[in-house]
Design a protein around this motif. Sequence first.
Motif, PDB file in Angstrom:
ATOM      1  N   GLN A   1       0.844  -1.198   0.000  1.00  0.00           N
ATOM      2  CA  GLN A   1       0.000   0.000   0.000  1.00  0.00           C
ATOM      3  C   GLN A   1       0.882   1.251   0.000  1.00  0.00           C
ATOM      4  OE1 GLN A   1      -3.285  -0.763   0.233  1.00  0.00           O
ATOM      5  NE2 GLN A   1      -4.249   1.261   0.296  1.00  0.00           N
ATOM      6  N   VAL A   2       0.484   2.224  -0.816  1.00  0.00           N
ATOM      7  CA  VAL A   2       1.215   3.487  -0.909  1.00  0.00           C
ATOM      8  C   VAL A   2       0.248   4.628  -0.596  1.00  0.00           C
ATOM      9  CG1 VAL A   2       2.384   5.077  -2.476  1.00  0.00           C
ATOM     10  CG2 VAL A   2       2.888   2.626  -2.578  1.00  0.00           C
ATOM     11  N   HIS A   3       0.731   5.589   0.173  1.00  0.00           N
ATOM     12  CA  HIS A   3      -0.083   6.756   0.498  1.00  0.00           C
ATOM     13  C   HIS A   3       0.675   8.027   0.130  1.00  0.00           C
ATOM     14  CE1 HIS A   3      -2.990   4.350   2.763  1.00  0.00           C
ATOM     15  NE2 HIS A   3      -1.943   3.717   3.265  1.00  0.00           N
ATOM     16  N   LEU A   4      -0.047   8.978  -0.453  1.00  0.00           N
ATOM     17  CA  LEU A   4       0.475  10.322  -0.687  1.00  0.00           C
ATOM     18  C   LEU A   4      -0.417  11.276   0.095  1.00  0.00           C
ATOM     19  CD1 LEU A   4       1.124  10.327  -4.559  1.00  0.00           C
ATOM     20  CD2 LEU A   4       2.732   9.817  -2.722  1.00  0.00           C
ATOM     21  N   VAL A   5       0.170  11.993   1.033  1.00  0.00           N
ATOM     22  CA  VAL A   5      -0.606  12.873   1.900  1.00  0.00           C
ATOM     23  C   VAL A   5      -0.166  14.316   1.689  1.00  0.00           C
ATOM     24  CG1 VAL A   5      -1.246  13.428   4.257  1.00  0.00           C
ATOM     25  CG2 VAL A   5      -0.898  11.044   3.592  1.00  0.00           C
ATOM     26  N   GLU A   6      -1.117  15.140   1.239  1.00  0.00           N
ATOM     27  CA  GLU A   6      -0.835  16.539   0.951  1.00  0.00           C
ATOM     28  C   GLU A   6      -1.209  17.420   2.141  1.00  0.00           C
ATOM     29  OE1 GLU A   6      -2.543  15.587  -3.464  1.00  0.00           O
ATOM     30  OE2 GLU A   6      -3.564  15.520  -1.529  1.00  0.00           O
ATOM     31  N   SER A   7      -0.558  18.562   2.214  1.00  0.00           N
ATOM     32  CA  SER A   7      -0.907  19.568   3.213  1.00  0.00           C
ATOM     33  C   SER A   7      -0.500  20.939   2.705  1.00  0.00           C
ATOM     34  CB  SER A   7      -0.220  19.271   4.547  1.00  0.00           C
ATOM     35  OG  SER A   7       1.183  19.290   4.396  1.00  0.00           O
ATOM     36  N   GLY A   8      -1.073  21.980   3.321  1.00  0.00           N
ATOM     37  CA  GLY A   8      -0.646  23.343   3.014  1.00  0.00           C
ATOM     38  C   GLY A   8      -1.613  24.176   2.204  1.00  0.00           C
ATOM     39  N   GLY A   9      -2.720  23.611   1.786  1.00  0.00           N
ATOM     40  CA  GLY A   9      -3.687  24.403   1.033  1.00  0.00           C
ATOM     41  C   GLY A   9      -4.411  25.390   1.929  1.00  0.00           C
ATOM     42  N   GLY A  10      -5.234  26.244   1.316  1.00  0.00           N
ATOM     43  CA  GLY A  10      -6.000  27.199   2.101  1.00  0.00           C
ATOM     44  C   GLY A  10      -6.453  28.378   1.276  1.00  0.00           C
ATOM     45  N   LEU A  11      -6.888  29.415   1.992  1.00  0.00           N
ATOM     46  CA  LEU A  11      -7.373  30.645   1.368  1.00  0.00           C
ATOM     47  C   LEU A  11      -6.291  31.717   1.478  1.00  0.00           C
ATOM     48  CD1 LEU A  11      -9.671  32.457   0.225  1.00  0.00           C
ATOM     49  CD2 LEU A  11     -10.370  32.849   2.611  1.00  0.00           C
ATOM     50  N   VAL A  12      -6.029  32.399   0.370  1.00  0.00           N
ATOM     51  CA  VAL A  12      -5.003  33.448   0.371  1.00  0.00           C
ATOM     52  C   VAL A  12      -5.458  34.571  -0.548  1.00  0.00           C
ATOM     53  CG1 VAL A  12      -3.693  32.363  -1.508  1.00  0.00           C
ATOM     54  CG2 VAL A  12      -2.515  33.863   0.116  1.00  0.00           C
ATOM     55  N   GLN A  13      -5.008  35.770  -0.267  1.00  0.00           N
ATOM     56  CA  GLN A  13      -5.351  36.906  -1.109  1.00  0.00           C
ATOM     57  C   GLN A  13      -4.483  36.946  -2.353  1.00  0.00           C
ATOM     58  OE1 GLN A  13      -5.021  40.423   1.339  1.00  0.00           O
ATOM     59  NE2 GLN A  13      -7.073  40.128   2.197  1.00  0.00           N
ATOM     60  N   PRO A  14      -4.959  37.574  -3.423  1.00  0.00           N
ATOM     61  CA  PRO A  14      -4.119  37.718  -4.621  1.00  0.00           C
ATOM     62  C   PRO A  14      -2.776  38.362  -4.281  1.00  0.00           C
ATOM     63  CG  PRO A  14      -6.363  38.353  -5.118  1.00  0.00           C
ATOM     64  CD  PRO A  14      -6.308  38.130  -3.630  1.00  0.00           C
ATOM     65  N   GLY A  15      -1.724  37.801  -4.881  1.00  0.00           N
ATOM     66  CA  GLY A  15      -0.375  38.266  -4.599  1.00  0.00           C
ATOM     67  C   GLY A  15       0.282  37.554  -3.442  1.00  0.00           C
TER      68      GLY A  15
END
Length: 121
Positions: free
Chosen positions: A1-15
């Motif tokens: 079994q292989v897992h890829l776990v992402e993190s770090g997304g979210g809401l940000v203002q332009p720029g």
Amino acid sequence: QVHLVESGGGLVQPGGSLRLSCAASGSIVSINSMGWYRQAPGKQRELVAIITNGAGTNYSDSVKGRFTVSRDNAKKTVYLQMDGLKPEDTAVYYCNAVLRRMLSLRYSDHWGQGTQVTVSP
């Protein structure tokens, strides 16, 4: 079994900036390329950036000069530093790894579950 776990997304203002991370774990023998794709509502999934095990990189034209992909082979982790974010960068970002699992002679594609990035005032 292989897992890829992402993190770090979210809401940000332009720029603004965000940094995505994706860690691979499981029965992995070796990893060839790692990278990021994204899918906006009503659109097809598209390549954002990839990095090979030799550290060669490839970026989509829309993110060149703003995004930087990197990897830590010891940690089996790929990163995406996103600067100068624009509203059109809003999408679900998916981690991808082309890797060889234990007991397999072939390399195969594996995907993370996706992380939402929203760029809005």
